[in-house]
Write an enzyme that holds these catalytic residues in place. Structure first.
Site, mmCIF file in Angstrom:
data_model
loop_
_atom_site.group_PDB
_atom_site.id
_atom_site.type_symbol
_atom_site.label_atom_id
_atom_site.label_comp_id
_atom_site.label_asym_id
_atom_site.label_seq_id
_atom_site.Cartn_x
_atom_site.Cartn_y
_atom_site.Cartn_z
ATOM 1 N N GLY A 241 45.215 25.811 45.671
ATOM 2 C CA GLY A 241 45.390 26.560 44.424
ATOM 3 C C GLY A 241 45.621 25.608 43.268
ATOM 4 N N SER A 242 46.272 26.125 42.243
ATOM 5 C CA SER A 242 46.455 25.331 41.028
ATOM 6 C C SER A 242 47.474 24.208 41.249
ATOM 7 C CB SER A 242 46.954 26.244 39.907
ATOM 8 O OG SER A 242 48.149 26.875 40.333
ATOM 9 N N GLY A 246 51.054 23.895 43.422
ATOM 10 C CA GLY A 246 51.388 22.762 44.295
ATOM 11 C C GLY A 246 52.695 22.105 43.888
ATOM 12 N N GLU A 263 45.649 21.103 48.306
ATOM 13 C CA GLU A 263 44.278 21.099 47.766
ATOM 14 C C GLU A 263 44.367 21.798 46.414
ATOM 15 O OE1 GLU A 263 41.688 19.693 49.212
ATOM 16 O OE2 GLU A 263 42.396 19.371 51.254
ATOM 17 N N CYS A 297 36.844 24.590 42.496
ATOM 18 C CA CYS A 297 37.727 23.444 42.258
ATOM 19 C C CYS A 297 36.881 22.205 41.962
ATOM 20 C CB CYS A 297 38.629 23.211 43.458
ATOM 21 S SG CYS A 297 37.715 23.152 44.994
HETATM 22 P P1 NAD Z 1 46.923 29.920 42.038
HETATM 23 O O1 NAD Z 1 47.647 28.628 42.066
HETATM 24 O O2 NAD Z 1 47.263 30.898 40.981
HETATM 25 O O3 NAD Z 1 47.120 30.684 43.444
HETATM 26 C C1 NAD Z 1 46.745 30.089 44.661
HETATM 27 C C2 NAD Z 1 47.586 30.650 45.788
HETATM 28 O O4 NAD Z 1 48.928 30.187 45.633
HETATM 29 C C3 NAD Z 1 47.685 32.174 45.807
HETATM 30 O O5 NAD Z 1 47.721 32.614 47.136
HETATM 31 C C4 NAD Z 1 48.999 32.445 45.102
HETATM 32 O O6 NAD Z 1 49.584 33.675 45.444
HETATM 33 C C5 NAD Z 1 49.835 31.283 45.591
HETATM 34 N N1 NAD Z 1 50.917 30.883 44.685
HETATM 35 C C6 NAD Z 1 50.877 30.826 43.339
HETATM 36 N N2 NAD Z 1 52.046 30.362 42.869
HETATM 37 C C7 NAD Z 1 52.826 30.111 43.947
HETATM 38 C C8 NAD Z 1 54.160 29.631 44.104
HETATM 39 N N3 NAD Z 1 54.909 29.319 43.054
HETATM 40 N N4 NAD Z 1 54.643 29.495 45.354
HETATM 41 C C9 NAD Z 1 53.886 29.808 46.434
HETATM 42 N N5 NAD Z 1 52.629 30.283 46.334
HETATM 43 C C10 NAD Z 1 52.106 30.437 45.109
HETATM 44 O O7 NAD Z 1 45.346 29.566 42.000
HETATM 45 P P2 NAD Z 1 44.096 30.534 41.834
HETATM 46 O O8 NAD Z 1 44.007 30.994 40.421
HETATM 47 O O9 NAD Z 1 44.067 31.539 42.913
HETATM 48 O O10 NAD Z 1 42.893 29.509 42.136
HETATM 49 C C11 NAD Z 1 42.392 28.600 41.202
HETATM 50 C C12 NAD Z 1 43.002 27.231 41.376
HETATM 51 O O11 NAD Z 1 42.863 26.781 42.722
HETATM 52 C C13 NAD Z 1 42.286 26.177 40.542
HETATM 53 O O12 NAD Z 1 43.237 25.305 40.008
HETATM 54 C C14 NAD Z 1 41.401 25.464 41.542
HETATM 55 O O13 NAD Z 1 41.034 24.151 41.170
HETATM 56 C C15 NAD Z 1 42.272 25.476 42.746
HETATM 57 N N6 NAD Z 1 41.495 25.306 43.972
HETATM 58 C C16 NAD Z 1 41.549 24.106 44.597
HETATM 59 C C17 NAD Z 1 40.788 23.891 45.719
HETATM 60 C C18 NAD Z 1 40.804 22.556 46.408
HETATM 61 O O14 NAD Z 1 40.339 22.503 47.537
HETATM 62 N N7 NAD Z 1 41.296 21.499 45.800
HETATM 63 C C19 NAD Z 1 39.999 24.916 46.245
HETATM 64 C C20 NAD Z 1 39.990 26.152 45.589
HETATM 65 C C21 NAD Z 1 40.749 26.335 44.448
#
Ligand code: NAD
Length: 511
Positions: A241-242, A246, A263, A297
C-alpha cells in the site's frame, strides 16, 4: 453498462465463484468505480473476529507445517486449476470492483496462475545448504522451516494478484495466511478465498483446523490492519500500500520483533537517450503511464528526455495521448478506465495545480464522461512538461500524470532520477551499451527494478518484486523471496569423538 446490471452481475459472479458470505446487507458498502454504484454490502470484521481468526490460523499452522512441502504444493496446483477454470469470471470481478480494463483484470488472474505454477515447482526446491566446517568430524547445515501465520495487507489496485504472490509462496512454505484486503475491494478477496476453499475440498483429507484456518479473509479498514500488525501471533506481516501506511505498520510490527515485507509507493522514472528506438519507447511510455489509469505502483510518473530528441518525441507522445480511448473498462477497446474514486481525482487535480504553479505546462488531466457517470471519475491522462523536478514531481500521486523533464548529461539525469524518496521501478531506453550498463551499475538507478528498453511496469512473477528507500525494501514473488516466509535453522552436527571448539579456543575441564 447500467447500475442494475453491475449489481446483478457482481452477485452472479460471486455465486459462481463460490462465495457463501452474505454480500447484500453488511455495513461496508462496496461500489464499482465504473459508475460509482453500489454493487454489494459486506459485514466488517471487528477486533474479536480477528482474534478468533488468528487463533484459527495458529491451529491450522500447527497442522500444515508438518505436511510435506510437495504435498503442500499439490494444494497450490489444485488452486491454479480453479483459477484457470474461473479466469474469465474472476478477471471480470476485478474489472467491476477495481475498474481495470478487461485485459488487465484477466492479466491479474493469469499472474495468480503463474505464481501458483512457480510455487508448485518451489515446493520441491526449498533448498537448504551444507556448509564446510572448520572442525574435523563436523557438518553444518542450514535448513528452512515454516514460520507461522502470515498477515497479508493489500491495496485496492491489485486486488487479487498481490495476495496470490504472498499466499501461494506462504502455503508451500508451510504457513497459514490471513488476508486483510483493501476495504475498496473485499469481493475479489472473498472470491479468491472461496476458490482456494474449493481446492482444499479436492485436496482430500484436510482436517477441520485446516479448513477453518489455513486461509482466511478479514474485512475492514486501517484499524483492522493495525490490529493484525500488532498481534504477536503473526510473525510476518506482508503489507502492500501507500508509504503512509507502511510508516504506521512497520514500527508496530518492529516493536514486537515481528518481520515485515513492505511493498509501498513508487515514483517511477524512465530516461530516453539520443540513441533510443523511439517507436519502442513511445509504446512503452504510453502503456506504463496511462495503463490502469496510472494506478499501478510501477506506473511511469517521471520521464527524462534528452534535449536532442525532445522535439521529435514529445509531439508524438502528445498525439498518442490524444488518441487514448477512455471509458467503460468492460468495453473492448478501452485503454483507460476510471480512477478508484473522488479522492483520487481530487489528489490528481491538486498535483496538477501545484505543477502549474511550479511553471509546468499541463496537457490533459480534466474530468471526462461526468455527464454519463456523475458518480464515477474518469480523467484524460495528463502530460506535465516541467522545468525541474519540483515538489509535486517528487511525490507519488496515484493517477495518470506523467511529468516530463529534459536533460543534457546522462550522469546528471540519473542523479535527478534518484533524487526522490521512493525507489521502486525505473527504466532506460537506449541502444548504447555504455549507457545501459551505467544505468544498471552500482552508481546507476537506485531502484529495486531497473529495466533496459522496457517500461517500469509489468513485472514477471519469476523476479523478486519490490523496491528500495520509501518503497519499503521488501521482495515478493520469484527468485529467493520465499525465504522471507520461513525461518532459517543453522545446525552443527559433531560425528567425531572429540569436542573441538571453533576459533581454536581451548577450554580445559578436569572431571
Ligand atoms: P493504502 O495505503 O490506502 O491501503 C493499503 C492497505 O493498507 C489497505 O488494505 C488499507 O486498509 C491498509 N491500511 C491503510 N492504512 C493502514 C494503517 N494505518 N494500518 C494498517 N493498515 C492500513 O493504499 P491504496 O490506496 O489501497 O493503494 C495505493 C498505494 O499502494 C499506492 O501508494 C501504491 O504505490 C501502493 N502499492 C504498492 C505496491 C508495491 O508492490 N510496491 C503494489 C500495489 C500498490
Amino acid at each position: 453498462m447500467t447500475t442494475k446490471t453491475l449489481l446483478h452481475e457482481a452477485g452472479s459472479l460471486l455465486a459462481e465463484l463460490g462465495v457463501d458470505r452474505e454480500t447484500s446487507s453488511g455495513d461496508l458498502s462496496v461500489s464499482s468505480p465504473i459508475d460509482g454504484s453500489r454493487i454489494a454490502a459486506v459485514q466488517r470484521d471487528e477486533q474479536p473476529d480477528l482474534e478468533r481468526m488468528i487463533a484459527s490460523a495458529e491451529r491450522a499452522f500447527g497442522v500444515w507445517r508438518s505436511v510435506p512441502p510437495p504435498r503442500r504444493g499439490e494444494l497450490v496446483r489444485l488452486f491454479a486449476e480453479e483459477l484457470r477454470q474461473h479466469k474469465v469470471s474472476l478477471g471480470r470481478l476485478v474489472s467491476i470492483e477495481a475498474g481495470k480494463i478487461l485485459e488487465e483484470g484477466q492479466g491479474e488472474v493469469q499472474e495468480m496462475i503463474d505464481i501458483c505454477d512457480f510455487a508448485v515447482g518451489l515446493s520441491r526446491q526449498l533448498y537448504g545448504r551444507v556448509i564446510a566446517s572448520e572442525r574435523p568430524g563436523h557438518r553444518m547445515l542450514e535448513t528452512w522451516h515454516p514460520l507461522g501465520p502470515v498477515g497479508i495487507i493489500t491495496a485496492f489496485n491489485f486486488p487479487v494478484a498481490v495476495w496470490s504472490w504472498n499466499a501461494a509462496i506462504a502455503l508451500v512454505c508451510g504457513d497459514s495466511v490471513l488476508w486483510k484486503p483493501s476495504d475498496k475491494t473485499p469481493l475479489c478477496a472473498l472470491a479468491c478465498n472461496a476458490l482456494l476453499a474449493r481446492a482444499l475440498d479436492r485436496f482430500g483429507g484436510a482436517s477441520e483446523d485446516l479448513r477453518e484456518g489455513l486461509s482466511q479473509v478479514a474485512i475492514g479498514g486501517p484499524e483492522l490492519g493495525q490490529a493484525l500488525a500488532a498481534d504477536r501471533r503473526v510473525p510476518l506481516v506482508s503489507a502492500t500500500g501507500s508509504t503512509r501506511m507502511g510508516g504506521v505498520v512497520a514500527p508496530v510490527v518492529a516493536q514486537r520483533f515481528g518481520r515485515t515485507i513492505l511493498e509501498l509507493g513508487g515514483n517511477n522514472g524512465m530516461i530516453v537517450t539520443p540513441s533510443a528506438d523511439l517507436d519502442l519507447a513511445l509504446r512503452a511510455i504510453l502503456f506504463a503511464a496511462v495503463g490502469t489509469a496510472g494506478q499501478r505502483c510501477t506506473s511511469l510518473r517521471r520521464l527524462f528526455v534528452h534535449d536532442s530528441i525532445a522535439e521529435t518525441l514529445l509531439p508524438r507522445l502528445q498525439r498518442a495521448y490524444a488518441q487514448v480511448r477512455i471509458g467503460d473498462p468492460l468495453e473492448p477497446g478501452t485503454l483507460v478506465g476510471p480512477l478508484i474514486g473522488e479522492n483520487a481525482f481530487a489528489a490528481m487535480q491538486q498535483a496538477l495545480g501545484e505543477a502549474r504553479v511550479e511553471g509546468g505546462e499541463v496537457f490533459g488531466g480534466e474530468r471526462v464522461l461526468a455527464e454519463r457517470w456523475p458518480e464515477a471519475y474518469y480523467v484524460r491522462p495528463a502530460l506535465a512538461l516541467m522545468p525541474a523536478q519540483s515538489a509535486p514531481v517528487r511525490r507519488e500521486t496515484f493517477a495518470p500524470i506523467l511529468y516530463v523533464m529534459r536533460y543534457r548529461d546522462l550522469a546528471e539525469a540519473i542523479a535527478t532520477h534518484n533524487a526522490v524518496p521512493q525507489g521502486l521501478a525505473s527504466s532506460i531506453f537506449t541502444t548504447d551499451l555504455r549507457e545501459a550498463e551505467l544505468f544498471t551499475a552500482a552508481d546507476g538507478s537506485d531502484c529495486g527494478i531497473v529495466n533496459v528498453n522496457i517500461g517500469p511496469s509489468g513485472a514477471e512473477i519469476g523476479d523478486a518484486f519490490g523496491g528500495e528507500k520509501e518503497t519499503g525494501g521488501g521482495r515478493e514473488a520469484g527468485s529467493d523471496s520465499w525465504k522471507a516466509y520461513m525461518r532459517r535453522m543453522t545446525t552443527t552436527i559433531n560425528y567425531s569423538r572429540d569436542l573441538p571448539l571453533s576459533q581454536g579456543i581451548r577450554f580445559a575441564v578436569d572431571a
